[in-house]
Design an enzyme around this catalytic site. Structure first.
Site, PDB file in Angstrom:
ATOM      1  N   LEU A 102      -3.809   8.711   7.337  1.00  0.00           N
ATOM      2  CA  LEU A 102      -3.229   7.816   8.327  1.00  0.00           C
ATOM      3  C   LEU A 102      -1.859   7.454   7.778  1.00  0.00           C
ATOM      4  O   LEU A 102      -1.743   7.004   6.642  1.00  0.00           O
ATOM      5  CB  LEU A 102      -4.103   6.575   8.505  1.00  0.00           C
ATOM      6  CG  LEU A 102      -3.779   5.640   9.687  1.00  0.00           C
ATOM      7  CD1 LEU A 102      -3.852   6.378  11.007  1.00  0.00           C
ATOM      8  CD2 LEU A 102      -4.739   4.444   9.695  1.00  0.00           C
ATOM      9  N   ASP A 103      -0.816   7.683   8.561  1.00  0.00           N
ATOM     10  CA  ASP A 103       0.553   7.499   8.087  1.00  0.00           C
ATOM     11  C   ASP A 103       0.768   6.152   7.405  1.00  0.00           C
ATOM     12  O   ASP A 103       0.151   5.147   7.780  1.00  0.00           O
ATOM     13  CB  ASP A 103       1.541   7.623   9.250  1.00  0.00           C
ATOM     14  CG  ASP A 103       1.646   9.035   9.784  1.00  0.00           C
ATOM     15  OD1 ASP A 103       1.246   9.958   9.069  1.00  0.00           O
ATOM     16  OD2 ASP A 103       2.137   9.194  10.919  1.00  0.00           O
ATOM     17  N   LYS A 104       1.680   6.131   6.452  1.00  0.00           N
ATOM     18  CA  LYS A 104       2.023   4.900   5.744  1.00  0.00           C
ATOM     19  C   LYS A 104       2.433   3.800   6.715  1.00  0.00           C
ATOM     20  O   LYS A 104       2.103   2.621   6.521  1.00  0.00           O
ATOM     21  CB  LYS A 104       3.152   5.175   4.747  1.00  0.00           C
ATOM     22  CG  LYS A 104       3.587   3.961   3.928  1.00  0.00           C
ATOM     23  CD  LYS A 104       4.692   4.343   2.963  1.00  0.00           C
ATOM     24  CE  LYS A 104       5.133   3.135   2.130  1.00  0.00           C
ATOM     25  NZ  LYS A 104       6.216   3.503   1.170  1.00  0.00           N
TER      26      LYS A 104
END
Length: 241
Positions: A102-104
């Protein structure tokens, strides 16, 4: 373990990583059995010592799956080089790894486990099963744009798979994907001239975020884990059983 167990499966059962990742670690010469560099296809017998980068690896009997409401800024990596890595953030008492990413800059539901076989199955199923998100963009978005997104958007040299989208407010919508292209939701919005301001994942297959507070985690129930196994039952593992 009289008949031995293939080294990539051993690493998977020990919760180190998926079998695919294990094959890479083995090919890099980072895995040893009783001090000897392992090869792909090597087997572990009885009380043989297995190490990764000099660190002892043992199979953990108790399997666990954790649901985390990941805050923005936490990175889905196990690398200690990143001070904001997800493993140190959770600080679980067993070795676990995140299932997918899950993207930063995104928040919400992500699963972590020490069950390598379940991890493999879910990763193989990621382009067939639903993941649900709440998206907020920087300006009002028209119904025509949402309809175009539903049908498919040209990004990354392909057309995104048709998806479900439901309006929440003039700048916010809920989207259900069965695809996992790199930064897909952000790229879909950018294609139409919108910038995603907030992105939150609220469901992975049968697992829902619900009332889990940001930064908190919980262990999945047996019923939830059985549901994951049922949904991924048709996924193929490697042949090294």
């Amino acid at each position: 373990m009289n008949e031995g167990i293939r080294i990539n499966k051993y690493l998977s059962l020990a919760g180190v990583c998926s079998r695919r990742k294990a094959d890479l670690l083995i090919s890099e010469g980072r895995v040893r059995i009783d001090g000897e560099i392992s090869e792909n296809g090597s087997k572990v017998y009885g009380d043989q010592r297995v190490t990764l980068d000099g660190r002892d690896i043992e199979i953990q009997e108790d399997k666990v799956v954790i649901a985390l409401n990941k805050p923005v800024g936490i990175v889905c990596t196990s690398s200690k080089k990143d001070k904001n890595n997800i493993i140190d953030y959770v600080n679980y008492h067993k070795r676990i790894f995140s299932i997918g990413r899950l993207d930063k800059d995104s928040e919400g539901l992500i699963l972590l486990t020490n069950d390598g076989d379940l991890m493999d199955a879910i990763l193989r199923a990621r382009n067939n099963h639903e993941k649900e998100y709440i998206v907020q963009v920087d300006k009002p978005i028209g119904d025509d744009i949402l309809d175009a997104m539903r049908k498919g958007v040209p990004i990354l040299d392909t057309i995104t798979r048709p998806c479900e989208i439901y309006r929440i407010s003039e700048k916010k919508y809920r989207i259900i994907l069965t695809q996992g292209l790199n930064r897909q939701i952000r790229r879909m919005a950018e294609y139409f001239g919108y910038r995603v301001q907030k992105l939150k994942r609220i469901r992975i297959m049968n697992i829902k975020l619900e009332n889990l507070k940001t930064g908190k985690w919980r262990e999945l129930t047996r019923e939830e884990i059985d549901g994951l196994r049922e949904l991924t039952r048709g996924e193929k593992f490697y042949n090294e059983y």
